[in-house]
Design an enzyme around this catalytic site. Sequence first.
Site, PDB file in Angstrom:
ATOM      1  N   ARG A  89       3.165  -9.082 -29.762  1.00  0.00           N
ATOM      2  CA  ARG A  89       2.452 -10.308 -30.119  1.00  0.00           C
ATOM      3  C   ARG A  89       2.991 -11.459 -29.274  1.00  0.00           C
ATOM      4  O   ARG A  89       4.146 -11.433 -28.831  1.00  0.00           O
ATOM      5  CB  ARG A  89       2.647 -10.638 -31.600  1.00  0.00           C
ATOM      6  CG  ARG A  89       2.216  -9.539 -32.564  1.00  0.00           C
ATOM      7  CD  ARG A  89       2.548  -9.954 -33.998  1.00  0.00           C
ATOM      8  NE  ARG A  89       2.112  -8.966 -34.970  1.00  0.00           N
ATOM      9  CZ  ARG A  89       2.886  -7.993 -35.462  1.00  0.00           C
ATOM     10  NH1 ARG A  89       4.149  -7.878 -35.048  1.00  0.00           N
ATOM     11  NH2 ARG A  89       2.417  -7.149 -36.367  1.00  0.00           N
ATOM     12  N   TYR A 102      -8.247   0.450 -34.248  1.00  0.00           N
ATOM     13  CA  TYR A 102      -8.240   0.766 -32.821  1.00  0.00           C
ATOM     14  C   TYR A 102      -8.705   2.188 -32.531  1.00  0.00           C
ATOM     15  O   TYR A 102      -8.651   2.635 -31.391  1.00  0.00           O
ATOM     16  CB  TYR A 102      -6.825   0.591 -32.252  1.00  0.00           C
ATOM     17  CG  TYR A 102      -6.314  -0.822 -32.350  1.00  0.00           C
ATOM     18  CD1 TYR A 102      -6.834  -1.831 -31.562  1.00  0.00           C
ATOM     19  CD2 TYR A 102      -5.304  -1.145 -33.255  1.00  0.00           C
ATOM     20  CE1 TYR A 102      -6.367  -3.126 -31.664  1.00  0.00           C
ATOM     21  CE2 TYR A 102      -4.830  -2.435 -33.359  1.00  0.00           C
ATOM     22  CZ  TYR A 102      -5.364  -3.426 -32.563  1.00  0.00           C
ATOM     23  OH  TYR A 102      -4.908  -4.716 -32.655  1.00  0.00           O
ATOM     24  N   LYS A 138       7.163  -9.684 -37.505  1.00  0.00           N
ATOM     25  CA  LYS A 138       6.940 -10.485 -38.702  1.00  0.00           C
ATOM     26  C   LYS A 138       8.055 -10.221 -39.702  1.00  0.00           C
ATOM     27  O   LYS A 138       8.467  -9.091 -39.911  1.00  0.00           O
ATOM     28  CB  LYS A 138       5.580 -10.135 -39.319  1.00  0.00           C
ATOM     29  CG  LYS A 138       4.397 -10.550 -38.439  1.00  0.00           C
ATOM     30  CD  LYS A 138       3.081 -10.254 -39.124  1.00  0.00           C
ATOM     31  CE  LYS A 138       1.906 -10.750 -38.277  1.00  0.00           C
ATOM     32  NZ  LYS A 138       0.600 -10.464 -38.922  1.00  0.00           N
ATOM     33  N   ARG A 159      -2.884  -6.864 -26.477  1.00  0.00           N
ATOM     34  CA  ARG A 159      -2.364  -6.024 -27.566  1.00  0.00           C
ATOM     35  C   ARG A 159      -3.443  -5.015 -27.993  1.00  0.00           C
ATOM     36  O   ARG A 159      -3.157  -3.830 -28.196  1.00  0.00           O
ATOM     37  CB  ARG A 159      -1.963  -6.919 -28.734  1.00  0.00           C
ATOM     38  CG  ARG A 159      -1.378  -6.199 -29.954  1.00  0.00           C
ATOM     39  CD  ARG A 159      -0.814  -7.261 -30.908  1.00  0.00           C
ATOM     40  NE  ARG A 159      -0.538  -6.769 -32.239  1.00  0.00           N
ATOM     41  CZ  ARG A 159       0.599  -6.172 -32.597  1.00  0.00           C
ATOM     42  NH1 ARG A 159       1.549  -5.970 -31.706  1.00  0.00           N
ATOM     43  NH2 ARG A 159       0.795  -5.782 -33.848  1.00  0.00           N
ATOM     44  N   HIS A 194       2.931  -2.603 -37.253  1.00  0.00           N
ATOM     45  CA  HIS A 194       2.041  -2.762 -38.405  1.00  0.00           C
ATOM     46  C   HIS A 194       2.692  -2.196 -39.659  1.00  0.00           C
ATOM     47  O   HIS A 194       3.252  -1.099 -39.633  1.00  0.00           O
ATOM     48  CB  HIS A 194       0.713  -2.027 -38.167  1.00  0.00           C
ATOM     49  CG  HIS A 194      -0.185  -2.720 -37.208  1.00  0.00           C
ATOM     50  ND1 HIS A 194      -1.210  -2.083 -36.537  1.00  0.00           N
ATOM     51  CD2 HIS A 194      -0.226  -4.019 -36.792  1.00  0.00           C
ATOM     52  CE1 HIS A 194      -1.830  -2.941 -35.758  1.00  0.00           C
ATOM     53  NE2 HIS A 194      -1.260  -4.118 -35.895  1.00  0.00           N
ATOM     54  N   HIS A 240      -3.577 -11.568 -27.457  1.00  0.00           N
ATOM     55  CA  HIS A 240      -3.882 -10.525 -28.440  1.00  0.00           C
ATOM     56  C   HIS A 240      -4.871  -9.500 -27.885  1.00  0.00           C
ATOM     57  O   HIS A 240      -4.906  -8.356 -28.346  1.00  0.00           O
ATOM     58  CB  HIS A 240      -4.428 -11.152 -29.727  1.00  0.00           C
ATOM     59  CG  HIS A 240      -3.844 -10.545 -30.963  1.00  0.00           C
ATOM     60  ND1 HIS A 240      -2.519 -10.698 -31.324  1.00  0.00           N
ATOM     61  CD2 HIS A 240      -4.393  -9.754 -31.920  1.00  0.00           C
ATOM     62  CE1 HIS A 240      -2.287 -10.047 -32.457  1.00  0.00           C
ATOM     63  NE2 HIS A 240      -3.400  -9.461 -32.829  1.00  0.00           N
TER      64      HIS A 240
END
Length: 303
Positions: free
Chosen positions: A148, A280, A172, A248, A271, A245
Amino acid sequence: MEFHFAKQLFVEYLQIEKNASPYTIKFYQEDMESFFSFLQSEGINKLDSINYQVVRLFLTVLYKQNLSRKSVSRKISSLRSFFNYLEREGKVTSNPFLHVTLPKAEMKVPDFFYTQELEKLFDVSDLTTSLGQRNLALIELFYATGIRVSECIGVTVNDLDFGLNTILVYGKGRKERYIPFGGFAERALVRYIEEGREQLLSKSKTTTDVLFLNAKGMPLTTKGIAYIFDNMVKQAALTVDIHPHKLRHTFATHMLNEGADLRVVQELLGHEHLSTTQIYTHVTKDRLRNIYMNSHPRAKSRE
């Protein structure tokens, strides 16, 4: 409990206990302010006056604003988390958002680059300049790892391990993960660190171990990266949109199209849920045709 005091407590909880990113906190604050403005317009000034009927009225107002289902879902999730916190702390007796159903998300295929488009982007950088070396290293790293933009701006030189060709990324919630990168990214990064980065760093009066620097020798920002990529697209004469992104998305799409395991890609992307990675699993037309031609017994005519 006043609205804004409750918001302040929740933001502190996100910062200290959840270690949420500034972007996450920003969106939470926007969603809470949107709800508070609605409450004031309805003459509601007490948290304990908010019930399910008030929430349903708020949702009606949102839908009249023609917001996307994704935006509405985010607001509901944000406010549900907010009231979960207040209920846990004993500030309210129940969560009025608890039984609100999230609208089904629109299934959109993520935008990604085709290989030919990427090759043009890789070729536009002038590698005789420090900025050109930085730009190539930047786009190679994005495509090689799928990180990211918020993760990229925090990468330091010490986070790179050229012995194992891996990068340490803080995702994150400051969750750590190691991502491998290949030969193209390695060569671009080594050239940039040994040459271009040193030249850029000499333009600044301060020292930093942040990997990617701007023209003044200071750490790149998210806006700076977006500006760089926009210029690269213009130089490549491509009529496509670009944002970090999208690279990504491209990383994940190309990995899965070439047979990578879904759970491996999930781990590489950082994730939390496999369902996030599953967006995806679309297949490009070229890949679909190749699979058909190689798999169907009568796809190829006999001479």
